[in-house]
Design a protein around this motif. Structure first.
Motif, PDB file in Angstrom:
ATOM      1  N   LYS A  59      11.768  -8.167   3.563  1.00  0.00           N
ATOM      2  CA  LYS A  59      11.442  -8.004   4.814  1.00  0.00           C
ATOM      3  C   LYS A  59      12.210  -8.818   5.905  1.00  0.00           C
ATOM      4  CE  LYS A  59       7.422 -10.311   3.733  1.00  0.00           C
ATOM      5  NZ  LYS A  59       6.171 -10.967   3.839  1.00  0.00           N
ATOM      6  N   ASP A  60      13.017  -9.620   5.437  1.00  0.00           N
ATOM      7  CA  ASP A  60      13.929 -10.148   6.284  1.00  0.00           C
ATOM      8  C   ASP A  60      15.387  -9.444   6.683  1.00  0.00           C
ATOM      9  OD1 ASP A  60      12.143 -12.176   6.788  1.00  0.00           O
ATOM     10  OD2 ASP A  60      12.957 -13.728   5.541  1.00  0.00           O
ATOM     11  N   VAL A  61      15.351  -8.484   5.665  1.00  0.00           N
ATOM     12  CA  VAL A  61      16.753  -7.521   5.651  1.00  0.00           C
ATOM     13  C   VAL A  61      16.748  -6.295   6.201  1.00  0.00           C
ATOM     14  CG1 VAL A  61      18.545  -7.052   4.093  1.00  0.00           C
ATOM     15  CG2 VAL A  61      17.311  -9.127   3.712  1.00  0.00           C
ATOM     16  N   TYR A  62      15.621  -5.632   6.001  1.00  0.00           N
ATOM     17  CA  TYR A  62      15.478  -4.068   6.172  1.00  0.00           C
ATOM     18  C   TYR A  62      15.347  -3.879   7.749  1.00  0.00           C
ATOM     19  CZ  TYR A  62      10.480  -3.729   7.444  1.00  0.00           C
ATOM     20  OH  TYR A  62       9.034  -4.310   7.934  1.00  0.00           O
ATOM     21  N   ILE A  63      15.717  -2.613   8.053  1.00  0.00           N
ATOM     22  CA  ILE A  63      15.476  -2.210   9.340  1.00  0.00           C
ATOM     23  C   ILE A  63      14.472  -1.499   9.670  1.00  0.00           C
ATOM     24  CG2 ILE A  63      16.926  -0.317  11.207  1.00  0.00           C
ATOM     25  CD1 ILE A  63      19.231  -0.556   9.068  1.00  0.00           C
ATOM     26  N   PRO A  64      13.638  -1.671  10.592  1.00  0.00           N
ATOM     27  CA  PRO A  64      12.014  -1.315  10.606  1.00  0.00           C
ATOM     28  C   PRO A  64      12.149  -0.053  11.428  1.00  0.00           C
ATOM     29  CG  PRO A  64      12.742  -3.080  12.459  1.00  0.00           C
ATOM     30  CD  PRO A  64      13.699  -2.906  11.380  1.00  0.00           C
ATOM     31  N   LYS A  65      13.391   0.617  12.041  1.00  0.00           N
ATOM     32  CA  LYS A  65      13.235   1.725  12.636  1.00  0.00           C
ATOM     33  C   LYS A  65      13.864   2.760  11.622  1.00  0.00           C
ATOM     34  CE  LYS A  65      15.660   4.470  16.413  1.00  0.00           C
ATOM     35  NZ  LYS A  65      14.225   5.399  16.391  1.00  0.00           N
ATOM     36  N   VAL A  66      12.947   3.902  11.508  1.00  0.00           N
ATOM     37  CA  VAL A  66      13.101   4.893  10.672  1.00  0.00           C
ATOM     38  C   VAL A  66      12.754   6.265  11.151  1.00  0.00           C
ATOM     39  CG1 VAL A  66      11.275   4.240   9.024  1.00  0.00           C
ATOM     40  CG2 VAL A  66      13.377   5.716   8.042  1.00  0.00           C
ATOM     41  N   ALA A  70       0.824  -1.258  -0.074  1.00  0.00           N
ATOM     42  CA  ALA A  70       0.154  -0.167  -0.095  1.00  0.00           C
ATOM     43  C   ALA A  70       0.822   1.299  -0.036  1.00  0.00           C
ATOM     44  CB  ALA A  70      -1.097   0.018   1.079  1.00  0.00           C
ATOM     45  N   ASN A  71       2.186   1.220  -0.274  1.00  0.00           N
ATOM     46  CA  ASN A  71       3.292   2.347  -0.258  1.00  0.00           C
ATOM     47  C   ASN A  71       3.305   2.901   0.963  1.00  0.00           C
ATOM     48  OD1 ASN A  71       4.974   3.632  -1.888  1.00  0.00           O
ATOM     49  ND2 ASN A  71       3.557   5.480  -1.736  1.00  0.00           N
ATOM     50  N   LYS A  72       2.962   2.239   2.264  1.00  0.00           N
ATOM     51  CA  LYS A  72       3.100   2.626   3.515  1.00  0.00           C
ATOM     52  C   LYS A  72       4.622   2.322   4.072  1.00  0.00           C
ATOM     53  CE  LYS A  72      -1.675   2.248   5.059  1.00  0.00           C
ATOM     54  NZ  LYS A  72      -2.713   2.037   6.120  1.00  0.00           N
ATOM     55  N   LEU A  73       5.215   3.338   4.566  1.00  0.00           N
ATOM     56  CA  LEU A  73       6.463   3.335   5.003  1.00  0.00           C
ATOM     57  C   LEU A  73       6.763   2.497   6.137  1.00  0.00           C
ATOM     58  CD1 LEU A  73       9.484   4.457   4.746  1.00  0.00           C
ATOM     59  CD2 LEU A  73       8.842   6.305   6.507  1.00  0.00           C
ATOM     60  N   LYS A  74       7.782   1.417   5.951  1.00  0.00           N
ATOM     61  CA  LYS A  74       7.851   0.263   6.990  1.00  0.00           C
ATOM     62  C   LYS A  74       9.409   0.334   7.526  1.00  0.00           C
ATOM     63  CE  LYS A  74       5.602  -2.923   7.220  1.00  0.00           C
ATOM     64  NZ  LYS A  74       4.487  -3.046   8.081  1.00  0.00           N
ATOM     65  N   GLY A  75      10.255   0.953   6.793  1.00  0.00           N
ATOM     66  CA  GLY A  75      11.448   0.958   7.429  1.00  0.00           C
ATOM     67  C   GLY A  75      12.476   1.440   6.379  1.00  0.00           C
ATOM     68  N   ARG A  76      13.900   1.139   6.399  1.00  0.00           N
ATOM     69  CA  ARG A  76      14.875   1.698   5.626  1.00  0.00           C
ATOM     70  C   ARG A  76      15.889   0.364   5.329  1.00  0.00           C
ATOM     71  NH1 ARG A  76      19.554   2.842   8.935  1.00  0.00           N
ATOM     72  NH2 ARG A  76      19.199   2.805  10.984  1.00  0.00           N
ATOM     73  N   LEU A  77      16.506   0.404   4.216  1.00  0.00           N
ATOM     74  CA  LEU A  77      17.420  -0.770   3.931  1.00  0.00           C
ATOM     75  C   LEU A  77      18.757  -0.074   3.853  1.00  0.00           C
ATOM     76  CD1 LEU A  77      17.419  -3.540   2.825  1.00  0.00           C
ATOM     77  CD2 LEU A  77      17.091  -2.517   0.645  1.00  0.00           C
ATOM     78  N   SER A  78      19.808  -0.942   4.821  1.00  0.00           N
ATOM     79  CA  SER A  78      21.152  -0.764   4.477  1.00  0.00           C
ATOM     80  C   SER A  78      21.773  -1.485   3.324  1.00  0.00           C
ATOM     81  CB  SER A  78      21.799  -1.288   5.924  1.00  0.00           C
ATOM     82  OG  SER A  78      23.119  -1.483   5.897  1.00  0.00           O
ATOM     83  N   LEU A  79      22.506  -0.490   2.810  1.00  0.00           N
ATOM     84  CA  LEU A  79      23.139  -0.996   1.603  1.00  0.00           C
ATOM     85  C   LEU A  79      24.186  -2.179   1.627  1.00  0.00           C
ATOM     86  CD1 LEU A  79      23.654  -0.629  -1.738  1.00  0.00           C
ATOM     87  CD2 LEU A  79      25.288   0.740  -1.114  1.00  0.00           C
ATOM     88  N   LYS A  80      24.748  -2.050   2.926  1.00  0.00           N
ATOM     89  CA  LYS A  80      25.788  -3.155   3.090  1.00  0.00           C
ATOM     90  C   LYS A  80      24.922  -4.553   3.581  1.00  0.00           C
ATOM     91  CE  LYS A  80      28.886  -4.967   6.905  1.00  0.00           C
ATOM     92  NZ  LYS A  80      29.534  -4.729   8.203  1.00  0.00           N
ATOM     93  N   ASP A  81      23.730  -4.308   4.313  1.00  0.00           N
ATOM     94  CA  ASP A  81      22.727  -5.520   4.644  1.00  0.00           C
ATOM     95  C   ASP A  81      22.125  -6.211   3.127  1.00  0.00           C
ATOM     96  OD1 ASP A  81      23.212  -5.350   7.092  1.00  0.00           O
ATOM     97  OD2 ASP A  81      21.317  -4.487   7.400  1.00  0.00           O
ATOM     98  N   LEU A  82      21.896  -5.134   2.047  1.00  0.00           N
ATOM     99  CA  LEU A  82      21.605  -5.640   0.698  1.00  0.00           C
ATOM    100  C   LEU A  82      22.523  -6.630  -0.036  1.00  0.00           C
ATOM    101  CD1 LEU A  82      19.098  -5.483  -1.304  1.00  0.00           C
ATOM    102  CD2 LEU A  82      20.402  -3.432  -2.128  1.00  0.00           C
ATOM    103  N   ILE A  83      23.766  -5.883   0.041  1.00  0.00           N
ATOM    104  CA  ILE A  83      24.675  -6.617  -0.863  1.00  0.00           C
ATOM    105  C   ILE A  83      25.054  -8.142  -0.215  1.00  0.00           C
ATOM    106  CG2 ILE A  83      25.289  -4.393  -2.026  1.00  0.00           C
ATOM    107  CD1 ILE A  83      27.677  -4.357  -0.428  1.00  0.00           C
TER     108      ILE A  83
END
Length: 261
Positions: free
Chosen positions: A170-177, A148-161
């Motif tokens: 959903k298993d990688v992102y940081i929920p606090k933003v 629904a385009n609702k903000l859930k958190g942020r994604l670390s580039l290090k965690d992504l790569i």
């Protein structure tokens, strides 16, 4: 040549020469140079361009800068410019920003950002980010949203790569933003970004949907403008002037207080 150098050269020219340079160079260069100019100088140049030429400059700008330019035009000219913008999504985004108070988070934000869906895989996420990155000058943060385009958190580039290719976001992102609402005041945005040392902060609407982001350069410009207004008020200046205006212009601006004194 860097756009800041182009702006410096334009600033030394008369109006006709400045307009000639703007028309001569590619809009990708001149659009950034225009934003480096003094507001009055920029307004004079813009007013000397046709709606089609203005649209060409706005198409190369981030939406927040384009909205600032458009707000300085008359309603009739602004509508002509919007009609000349070929990228319909870009035009819609600019018009949307004009709905907000200029001193609110909605008025300060830009629409360009990188966002990924929590249900995407790491591989799919990277592919989508490449496509989105073409429209973003600088990537400060990667934001995560739901369907629904609702903000859930942020994604670390290090965690992504470093995550497995098939891992869901959903298993990688940081929920606090940290985030602000479109109606949050500019002063509050500045306070939050200073407190948490943020380079950018996402902006959500009333339904918590991600609608834009504010970067540090945007908020520095806002703080500078507010400081100038406070200085003018404390100096008894009754109209907008710049520090480099003539002595006569500065004196006229203070005339009511001088007479009263």
């Amino acid at each position: 040549m860097h756009f800041a150098d182009v702006a410096e050269i334009i600033d030394e020219l008369n109006l006709d020469e400045a307009v000639f340079i703007i028309k001569l160079l590619d809009s990708e260069k001149t659009s950034e140079a225009l934003m480096e100019l003094d507001e009055d100088q920029r307004e004079r140049i813009i007013n000397a361009l046709s709606p089609k030429e203005i649209a060409g400059e706005l198409e190369e700008m981030d939406t927040d800068d384009a909205a600032d330019i458009l707000s300085e035009l008359s309603e009739e000219v602004a509508q002509e410019v919007i009609n000349e913008i070929e990228d319909e999504q870009h035009a819609e985004d600019i018009v949307e920003l004009l709905r907000y108070d200029e001193n609110s988070a909605g008025g300060l934000m830009a629409k360009e950002l990188i966002k990924v869906n929590e249900n995407w895989s790491v591989t799919g996420c990277l592919s989508e980010m490449r496509a989105q990155g073409e429209n973003v000058t600088r990537v400060h943060s990667i934001y995560v949203v739901d369907n629904a385009n609702k903000l859930k958190g942020r994604l670390s580039l290090k965690d992504l790569i470093t995550a497995p290719d098939n891992a869901p976001i959903k298993d990688v992102y940081i929920p606090k933003v940290d985030f602000v609402n479109v109606h949050t005041t500019g002063e509050e945005v500045a306070r939050l970004m200073r407190k948490y040392d943020l380079e950018a902060i996402p902006v959500v609407d009333e339904l918590n949907r991600l609608v834009g982001r504010i970067t540090i350069d945007d908020i520095v410009d806002f703080i500078t403008e507010e400081a100038e207004k406070d200085y003018q008020l404390a100096s008894g200046i009754s109209q907008d002037v710049e520090a480099n205006d003539s002595i006569w212009d500065l004196t006229k601006a203070r005339l009511p207080w001088l007479v009263l004194g």
